[in-house]
Design a protein around this motif. Structure first.
Motif, short mmCIF file in Angstrom:
data_model
loop_
_atom_site.label_atom_id
_atom_site.label_comp_id
_atom_site.label_asym_id
_atom_site.label_seq_id
_atom_site.Cartn_x
_atom_site.Cartn_y
_atom_site.Cartn_z
N LEU A 1 -3.82 3.95 1.68
CA LEU A 1 -3.13 4.38 2.88
C LEU A 1 -3.71 5.72 3.31
CD1 LEU A 1 -0.78 3.12 4.44
CD2 LEU A 1 0.75 4.62 3.18
N ASN A 2 -3.98 5.88 4.58
CA ASN A 2 -4.52 7.14 5.11
C ASN A 2 -3.36 8.11 5.35
OD1 ASN A 2 -5.85 9.19 6.36
ND2 ASN A 2 -6.66 7.96 8.04
N GLU A 3 -3.01 8.84 4.32
CA GLU A 3 -1.84 9.71 4.37
C GLU A 3 -2.01 10.90 5.32
OE1 GLU A 3 0.34 10.31 0.64
OE2 GLU A 3 -1.25 9.12 -0.28
N PRO B 1 -6.71 -4.95 11.21
CA PRO B 1 -6.11 -4.06 12.22
C PRO B 1 -5.64 -2.73 11.63
CG PRO B 1 -4.81 -6.09 11.99
CD PRO B 1 -6.00 -6.21 11.11
N LEU B 2 -5.24 -2.73 10.36
CA LEU B 2 -4.84 -1.48 9.71
C LEU B 2 -6.05 -0.56 9.53
CD1 LEU B 2 -2.40 -2.96 7.04
CD2 LEU B 2 -1.78 -1.78 9.15
N LEU B 3 -7.19 -1.14 9.24
CA LEU B 3 -8.43 -0.37 9.12
C LEU B 3 -8.88 0.13 10.49
CD1 LEU B 3 -10.27 -2.67 6.59
CD2 LEU B 3 -9.60 -0.30 6.16
N GLU B 4 -8.84 -0.73 11.48
CA GLU B 4 -9.27 -0.37 12.84
C GLU B 4 -8.44 0.78 13.41
OE1 GLU B 4 -9.11 -3.95 15.16
OE2 GLU B 4 -10.69 -4.90 13.97
N ASN B 5 -7.18 0.85 13.03
CA ASN B 5 -6.29 1.91 13.54
C ASN B 5 -6.17 3.09 12.59
OD1 ASN B 5 -5.10 0.89 16.15
ND2 ASN B 5 -4.81 -0.89 14.82
N ASN B 6 -7.03 3.12 11.57
CA ASN B 6 -7.09 4.22 10.60
C ASN B 6 -5.81 4.44 9.80
OD1 ASN B 6 -9.82 4.94 11.13
ND2 ASN B 6 -9.13 5.91 13.02
N ILE B 7 -4.96 3.42 9.72
CA ILE B 7 -3.77 3.49 8.89
C ILE B 7 -4.18 3.33 7.43
CG2 ILE B 7 -1.52 2.41 8.37
CD1 ILE B 7 -1.67 3.72 11.16
N VAL B 8 -5.22 2.55 7.21
CA VAL B 8 -5.76 2.30 5.88
C VAL B 8 -7.22 2.73 5.87
CG1 VAL B 8 -6.37 0.47 4.22
CG2 VAL B 8 -4.17 0.41 5.41
N ILE B 9 -7.65 3.28 4.75
CA ILE B 9 -9.03 3.71 4.56
C ILE B 9 -9.69 2.77 3.55
CG2 ILE B 9 -10.54 5.55 3.73
CD1 ILE B 9 -8.27 7.51 4.40
N GLU B 10 -10.90 2.35 3.87
CA GLU B 10 -11.68 1.52 2.94
C GLU B 10 -12.78 2.36 2.31
OE1 GLU B 10 -14.71 -2.31 3.02
OE2 GLU B 10 -13.65 -1.75 4.84
N LEU C 1 0.82 -1.21 0.00
CA LEU C 1 0.00 0.00 0.00
C LEU C 1 0.86 1.26 0.00
CD1 LEU C 1 -2.83 -1.11 2.42
CD2 LEU C 1 -3.01 -0.77 -0.05
N MET C 2 2.01 1.22 0.66
CA MET C 2 2.90 2.39 0.65
C MET C 2 3.48 2.60 -0.75
SD MET C 2 4.84 2.62 4.32
CE MET C 2 5.35 0.93 4.54
N LYS C 3 3.84 1.53 -1.41
CA LYS C 3 4.40 1.63 -2.76
C LYS C 3 3.35 2.06 -3.78
CE LYS C 3 8.11 -1.78 -2.55
NZ LYS C 3 8.57 -3.09 -3.06
N ASN C 4 2.10 1.73 -3.53
CA ASN C 4 1.01 2.00 -4.47
C ASN C 4 0.00 2.98 -3.90
OD1 ASN C 4 1.58 -0.06 -6.71
ND2 ASN C 4 1.74 -1.26 -4.84
N LYS C 5 0.49 3.94 -3.14
CA LYS C 5 -0.43 4.85 -2.44
C LYS C 5 -1.19 5.79 -3.37
CE LYS C 5 3.33 7.94 -1.29
NZ LYS C 5 4.24 8.34 -0.24
N GLU C 6 -0.73 5.96 -4.59
CA GLU C 6 -1.41 6.84 -5.54
C GLU C 6 -2.50 6.11 -6.32
OE1 GLU C 6 -0.59 10.06 -5.49
OE2 GLU C 6 0.97 9.62 -4.02
N GLU C 7 -2.60 4.79 -6.14
CA GLU C 7 -3.52 4.00 -6.94
C GLU C 7 -4.70 3.52 -6.10
OE1 GLU C 7 -1.43 0.83 -8.91
OE2 GLU C 7 0.31 2.11 -9.24
N ILE C 8 -5.76 3.12 -6.81
CA ILE C 8 -6.89 2.47 -6.17
C ILE C 8 -6.52 1.00 -6.03
CG2 ILE C 8 -9.31 1.83 -6.39
CD1 ILE C 8 -9.68 4.40 -8.05
N ASN C 9 -6.56 0.49 -4.82
CA ASN C 9 -6.15 -0.88 -4.54
C ASN C 9 -7.34 -1.71 -4.10
OD1 ASN C 9 -3.10 -0.56 -4.70
ND2 ASN C 9 -3.67 1.06 -3.28
#
Length: 94
Positions: A71-73, A50-59, A20-28
């Motif tokens: 990735l929740n930049e 756990p990444l979603l629960e901690n808001n590191i990743v956005i769905e 996700l860090m490498k592809n942060k500009e794309e829709i994954n």
């Protein structure tokens, strides 16, 4: 071997996070992450929780069944992780 793998070993969660860090500009999408990381679809779904629960990743839901992940930049922890990743990458290479 990726910089994070050199330091921490290979784990599914680390692999997904790095992807996700490498592809942060794309829709994954879940299936795209699975294909890009070589992990099973179920493994990606499990380690994203756990990444979603901690808001590191956005769905984001697209339609009724499609889910995208980014990735929740804007989250401070995600910013720290990205900075750490960039620094380790510079030091250890890709």
């Amino acid at each position: 071997m990726s910089p994070l793998e050199k330091l921490f070993g290979k784990t599914a969660q680390m692999t997904v996070l790095e992807y996700l860090m490498k592809n942060k500009e794309e829709i994954n999408y879940l299936s795209g992450i699975a294909q890009g990381t070589g992990l099973y679809h179920s493994s990606v779904a499990r380690v994203l929780e756990p990444l979603l629960e901690n808001n590191i990743v956005i769905e984001k839901k697209i339609g009724k069944q499609m889910r995208s992940f980014t990735l929740n930049e804007e989250h401070k922890a995600a910013q720290i992780l990205m900075k750490f990743y960039d620094e380790v990458k510079k030091e250890l290479g890709d």
